[in-house]
Scaffold this motif. Structure first.
Motif, PDB file in Angstrom:
ATOM      1  N   ILE A 178       0.738  -1.226   0.041  1.00 28.14           N
ATOM      2  CA  ILE A 178       0.043   0.139  -0.128  1.00 28.14           C
ATOM      3  C   ILE A 178       0.987   1.163  -0.099  1.00 28.14           C
ATOM      4  N   HIS A 179       1.885   1.158   0.751  1.00 31.42           N
ATOM      5  CA  HIS A 179       2.820   2.318   0.780  1.00 31.42           C
ATOM      6  C   HIS A 179       3.261   2.596  -0.570  1.00 31.42           C
ATOM      7  N   LEU A 180       3.819   1.529  -1.256  1.00 31.25           N
ATOM      8  CA  LEU A 180       4.751   1.841  -2.456  1.00 31.25           C
ATOM      9  C   LEU A 180       3.744   2.172  -3.448  1.00 31.25           C
ATOM     10  N   GLY A 181       2.489   1.721  -3.453  1.00 31.45           N
ATOM     11  CA  GLY A 181       1.606   2.030  -4.285  1.00 31.45           C
ATOM     12  C   GLY A 181       0.897   3.458  -4.334  1.00 31.45           C
ATOM     13  N   SER A 182       1.379   4.184  -3.074  1.00 36.60           N
ATOM     14  CA  SER A 182       0.766   5.614  -2.890  1.00 36.60           C
ATOM     15  C   SER A 182       1.582   6.790  -3.296  1.00 36.60           C
ATOM     16  N   ALA A 183       1.070   7.611  -3.103  1.00 34.89           N
ATOM     17  CA  ALA A 183       1.992   9.132  -3.321  1.00 34.89           C
ATOM     18  C   ALA A 183       3.176   9.205  -2.584  1.00 34.89           C
ATOM     19  N   ARG A 184       2.996   8.429  -1.235  1.00 31.76           N
ATOM     20  CA  ARG A 184       4.203   8.798  -0.306  1.00 31.76           C
ATOM     21  C   ARG A 184       5.319   7.661  -0.380  1.00 31.76           C
ATOM     22  N   SER A 185       5.315   7.028  -1.628  1.00 31.22           N
ATOM     23  CA  SER A 185       6.135   5.931  -2.082  1.00 31.22           C
ATOM     24  C   SER A 185       7.740   6.203  -1.869  1.00 31.22           C
ATOM     25  N   SER A 186       8.116   7.452  -2.096  1.00 32.13           N
ATOM     26  CA  SER A 186       9.268   8.057  -2.074  1.00 32.13           C
ATOM     27  C   SER A 186       9.836   8.451  -0.614  1.00 32.13           C
ATOM     28  N   GLY A 187       8.671   8.341   0.374  1.00 32.27           N
ATOM     29  CA  GLY A 187       8.847   8.597   1.886  1.00 32.27           C
ATOM     30  C   GLY A 187       9.405   7.390   2.426  1.00 32.27           C
ATOM     31  N   PRO A 188       9.492   7.552   3.956  1.00 33.12           N
ATOM     32  CA  PRO A 188      10.014   6.387   4.709  1.00 33.12           C
ATOM     33  C   PRO A 188       8.719   5.428   5.052  1.00 33.12           C
ATOM     34  N   PHE A 189       9.115   4.038   5.202  1.00 31.99           N
ATOM     35  CA  PHE A 189       8.078   3.206   5.720  1.00 31.99           C
ATOM     36  C   PHE A 189       8.484   2.850   6.948  1.00 31.99           C
ATOM     37  N   VAL A 190       7.967   3.193   8.224  1.00 34.70           N
ATOM     38  CA  VAL A 190       8.517   2.814   9.361  1.00 34.70           C
ATOM     39  C   VAL A 190       7.575   1.895  10.288  1.00 34.70           C
ATOM     40  N   ALA A 191       7.885   0.554  10.480  1.00 34.71           N
ATOM     41  CA  ALA A 191       7.080  -0.387  11.049  1.00 34.71           C
ATOM     42  C   ALA A 191       7.380  -0.608  12.541  1.00 34.71           C
ATOM     43  N   VAL A 192       6.402  -0.840  13.386  1.00 37.19           N
ATOM     44  CA  VAL A 192       6.452  -1.328  14.877  1.00 37.19           C
ATOM     45  C   VAL A 192       5.878  -2.061  15.336  1.00 37.19           C
ATOM     46  N   ASN A 193       6.228  -3.136  16.113  1.00 38.79           N
ATOM     47  CA  ASN A 193       5.458  -4.289  16.534  1.00 38.79           C
ATOM     48  C   ASN A 193       4.947  -3.780  17.793  1.00 38.79           C
TER      49      ASN A 193
END
Length: 442
Positions: A178-193
């Motif tokens: 979803i992130h890479l398919g969005s307009a934010r794809s060039s921004g960071p993807f931050v994941a936390v459990n």
């Protein structure tokens, strides 16, 4: 007339490319240059009139060949060309899931750009980058196709997404897609459990802290994940495990779009899209007063439900092959194929651990394999698990059919050699004879 219009359009596109401050060069799938702008020719020292020629005629070891082969993006590469320090981004051009070319953009590094590059490198090294696109998620069953199509629609919006699904179904893969398919794809993807950290540590990770906020606080303070995700996506996995006090703090950030570090006074504006995931029933948790209803309605704008593996058993062959390829690449081992009987055995099992459990089984098979072909002989450990679960009459019948199929398949592979078949099946020859009588295969 049409020819003249096309020439006009091409000239217009070339004028736009030449106006760009970045150098731009693109090639087709055969590494033939399809476009290049003036900044690229100047930075790379290329002559006029090279469109239509192979890029290797001018750059023999062009990195574009690697992109065409791998289909993977390369962001923020640094190189020195003609005494100029430049930063390069290389991306594949993908249409209908096929690599049809590649494009490279680059610019000279100023002092400000060097600083930005260091920050991006730190983010990447910290794992703050998505890797999987929706089209890379394996499976062609109707269940998974529907979810991928819905996720692609969600990617086009900036709304919060709640991903539901059992443990091991691949919720983070969909979040990355979803992130890479969005307009934010060039921004960071931050994941936390959220389940992996105790409450006080999760609070400091999400919101950051100022110097001296607590004993052991890092000198100079530390930005939280909201700040690191600015301009991108924050993935909150297992959000149902978040404590009520932190739920309240999260709700405040989502409402105000500002974050305050622990021990700080200043409100820091953040532009972050939230994708959350859980394997728990949040509505039941609300009734039990374990989850805030106002936070639930804030994060549950768009809902994506990932099907369990038992609901898409037809995807098992493709998933098995994909996992096998990944493991082989990592351990430098070559397996040439899999007996279809293995897939049929896998499809007799309910996979409570979903794709994660399948990955564990396939990885073990590859690591322990002593030949270049996976068959029933590599399933001994898994068959014990399958048989142990055969407690009901229906399950016992299913196991008997599975066992019959495996014995027949193994005997066929060994040309009727029962000693070799017994060895591959992980049993002694006497046991095999007894099973042959019981299954009326003698």
């Amino acid at each position: 007339m049409v020819h003249a219009q096309m020439n006009g359009i091409n000239l217009h596109i070339q004028a736009i490319l030449d106006a760009s401050h970045d150098g731009i060069i693109a090639v087709d799938k055969n590494a033939v240059i399809t476009l290049v702008n003036r900044n690229a020719m100047e930075i790379l020292g290329l002559p006029e009139g090279i469109v239509g020629e192979k890029i290797t005629n001018y750059i023999p070891n062009s990195d574009m060949l690697r992109i065409l082969a791998s289909g993977k993006r390369e962001i923020g590469d640094i190189a020195t060309i003609l005494n100029r320090h430049i930063v390069i981004n290389r991306l594949p051009i993908i249409l209908d899931n096929e690599i049809v070319g590649a494009v490279s953009t680059f610019k000279e590094i100023t002092d400000i750009q060097k600083m930005e590059l260091r920050i991006r490198k730190q983010l990447t090294e910290s794992g703050l980058e998505a890797k999987y696109r929706l089209e890379q998620i394996v499976g062609q069953s109707s269940a998974i196709r529907e979810v991928k199509q819905l996720a692609a629609q969600f990617a086009k919006t900036d709304a919060t997404v709640l991903i539901l699904g059992e443990s091991g179904t691949g919720k983070e893969l969909f979040a990355q897609g979803i992130h890479l398919g969005s307009a934010r794809s060039s921004g960071p993807f931050v994941a936390v459990n959220c389940a992996a950290l105790p409450g006080n540590l999760l609070e400091s990770e999400l919101f950051g802290y100022e110097e001296g906020a607590f004993t052991g606080a890092k000198k100079g303070g530390k930005p939280g994940l909201f700040e690191l995700a600015h301009g991108g996506t924050l993935f909150l996995d297992e959000i149902g495990e978040m404590s009520l006090p932190i739920q309240s703090m999260l709700l405040r950030v989502l409402q105000e779009k500002k974050v305050r570090r622990i021990g700080g006074e200043k409100l820091i504006p953040v532009d972050v899209r939230i994708v959350a995931a859980t394997n728990r029933d949040l509505e039941e948790m609300i009734r039990q007063k374990q989850f805030r209803s106002d936070l639930y309605y804030r994060i549950n704008v768009l809902t994506l439900e990932i099907p369990p593996l038992r609901s898409r058993l037809e995807d098992i062959p493709a998933l098995t092959r994909s996992i096998m390829e990944e493991v082989m690449e990592r351990v430098d081992k070559r397996i040439t194929g899999i007996d279809p009987a293995v897939f049929r055995v896998f499809q007799q099992y309910e996979w409570p651990g979903n794709v994660r459990e399948l990955r564990n089984v396939v990885e073990r098979m590859v690591l322990l394999a002593d030949k270049a072909w996976l068959d029933s002989g590599d399933l001994a450990f898994f068959l014990r698990k399958l048989k142990q679960r055969g407690k009901t009459e229906a399950a016992e019948a299913s196991w008997a059919e599975t066992e019959r199929m495996l014995i027949l398949s193994t005997l066929q592979q060994t040309n009727g050699n029962k000693s070799e078949a017994a060895k591959r099946l992980g049993m002694d020859r006497t046991t095999l004879w007894r099973k042959l009588r019981k299954l009326q295969l003698r």
